[in-house]
Design a protein around this motif. Sequence first.
Motif, PDB file in Angstrom:
ATOM      1  N   HIS A 185       0.590   5.769   0.802  1.00  0.00           N
ATOM      2  CA  HIS A 185      -0.189   6.839   1.425  1.00  0.00           C
ATOM      3  C   HIS A 185       0.469   8.202   1.154  1.00  0.00           C
TER       4      HIS A 185
ATOM      5  N   SER B  38      -4.769   7.176  -0.372  1.00  0.00           N
ATOM      6  CA  SER B  38      -4.234   5.858  -0.051  1.00  0.00           C
ATOM      7  C   SER B  38      -4.601   4.880  -1.153  1.00  0.00           C
ATOM      8  N   SER B  39      -3.754   3.906  -1.339  1.00  0.00           N
ATOM      9  CA  SER B  39      -4.042   2.860  -2.319  1.00  0.00           C
ATOM     10  C   SER B  39      -3.464   1.551  -1.816  1.00  0.00           C
TER      11      SER B  39
ATOM     12  N   SER C 204     -13.727   6.734  -3.511  1.00  0.00           N
ATOM     13  CA  SER C 204     -13.126   5.404  -3.420  1.00  0.00           C
ATOM     14  C   SER C 204     -13.436   4.599  -4.665  1.00  0.00           C
TER      15      SER C 204
ATOM     16  N   SER D 130      -7.365  -4.280  -6.330  1.00  0.00           N
ATOM     17  CA  SER D 130      -6.669  -3.011  -6.161  1.00  0.00           C
ATOM     18  C   SER D 130      -7.693  -1.948  -5.800  1.00  0.00           C
ATOM     19  N   ASP D 131      -7.267  -0.952  -5.058  1.00  0.00           N
ATOM     20  CA  ASP D 131      -8.196   0.122  -4.708  1.00  0.00           C
ATOM     21  C   ASP D 131      -7.444   1.428  -4.535  1.00  0.00           C
ATOM     22  N   ALA D 132      -8.177   2.508  -4.582  1.00  0.00           N
ATOM     23  CA  ALA D 132      -7.627   3.847  -4.366  1.00  0.00           C
ATOM     24  C   ALA D 132      -8.677   4.684  -3.657  1.00  0.00           C
ATOM     25  N   LYS D 133      -8.237   5.495  -2.708  1.00  0.00           N
ATOM     26  CA  LYS D 133      -9.171   6.319  -1.935  1.00  0.00           C
ATOM     27  C   LYS D 133      -8.571   7.704  -1.710  1.00  0.00           C
TER      28      LYS D 133
ATOM     29  N   LEU E 295      -8.565   1.271 -12.580  1.00  0.00           N
ATOM     30  CA  LEU E 295      -8.403   2.406 -11.674  1.00  0.00           C
ATOM     31  C   LEU E 295      -7.814   3.606 -12.400  1.00  0.00           C
TER      32      LEU E 295
ATOM     33  N   ASP F 137     -12.704   0.592  -6.247  1.00  0.00           N
ATOM     34  CA  ASP F 137     -12.238  -0.757  -5.982  1.00  0.00           C
ATOM     35  C   ASP F 137     -12.415  -1.605  -7.227  1.00  0.00           C
TER      36      ASP F 137
ATOM     37  N   VAL G  55      -2.810  -2.772  -3.137  1.00  0.00           N
ATOM     38  CA  VAL G  55      -2.826  -3.723  -4.235  1.00  0.00           C
ATOM     39  C   VAL G  55      -2.521  -5.112  -3.700  1.00  0.00           C
TER      40      VAL G  55
ATOM     41  N   ASP H 180       0.828  -1.200   0.000  1.00  0.00           N
ATOM     42  CA  ASP H 180       0.000   0.000   0.000  1.00  0.00           C
ATOM     43  C   ASP H 180       0.857   1.241   0.000  1.00  0.00           C
TER      44      ASP H 180
END
Length: 315
Positions: free
Chosen positions: A57, A76-77, A115, A93-96, A127, A117, A79, A55
């Motif tokens: 940040h 923040s992300s 957010s 994977s995600d990103a916020k 993403l 996902d 994977v 991750d």
Amino acid sequence: QAPMLLETVMDYGGNYNVSVTVNPAKLEDAEGSLDFSGLKGEFKVAKGGTKVTGDAHAQSLSMNTKDTNLQFNNFSSAVDQSTNAHGLWIGKSDAKIETINAQTAMGEFSINGVSMDADTAEQNDTLNYLLNLVVAEVISPEGFPLAPQSMNYQIKFTNIDSAAVAQLSEALQEMQRQIPTNTPEQNEVLGQEFGMQNIGAIDQMLYANPAMAQNLNIDTNQGPVKVDFNLDVSGFPQDQSVKELMSPMELVRYMTGSLDAKVPMAVIMMTPLGQQLQAYQQQGLVKVDGDTAQLQANLKDGQLMVNDNPMPLPF
């Protein structure tokens, strides 16, 4: 000071621990200024680069020009992806972003909670696409009247034949490299050749019964926007090939899908759709319930129903 530091440690098993640091930066000139808090990330990479987890940040990023001020807080992300036997990345994977504040000559707004996902079974640029979508549509002047306060997007693919996807991906990339230098006639032939050379991969992909689900929720100052979309291809005969179909549109017979969209009327009226809303209501394409426009569509056995009304398909 170096703008970026990359520290890599390899263990005895050939795995890597990677630490990424983007140092804080303050830049200012006659055109504007940039103030970045810095970014830190920790990732684990398996031997041979076949799996990545970790991750990253960043606390804040501020960009100011003569006409525009943008502020991003708490990015923040994360994977957790790995490659399969065909070299395709699968996993999550995600990103916020906690808040986005924007001020321009067109107006100002603040978004609390963005957010995205993705849970995919194929190469995933989802993403990146969505981040571009946010920048192009939400932060653009055209997006200001909606004043979005939060946004969540999720996408998931299932039953994907990785070997077929890998072949089609490589073939598409090769075709895209040739298109810019070809004549229109050459590109027409190229498209026909692509279909003929990759029929086997297309068939394999259909035999696996692929499916996709997407969910979008946006809170705006006019009310919530909610869209749920599902589509799957099932029942394509194992002894049949797409080359036997009279038209690719015949694949609709093997598709099952649904769309459920609810959008505030105030939002509809801000778009070109608002000018045609009455006509769409008369055709049964849109229902209005109080201050909300609704659209429910279902596709099954080659039949399309929109708000319980049968709709002819163009084939």
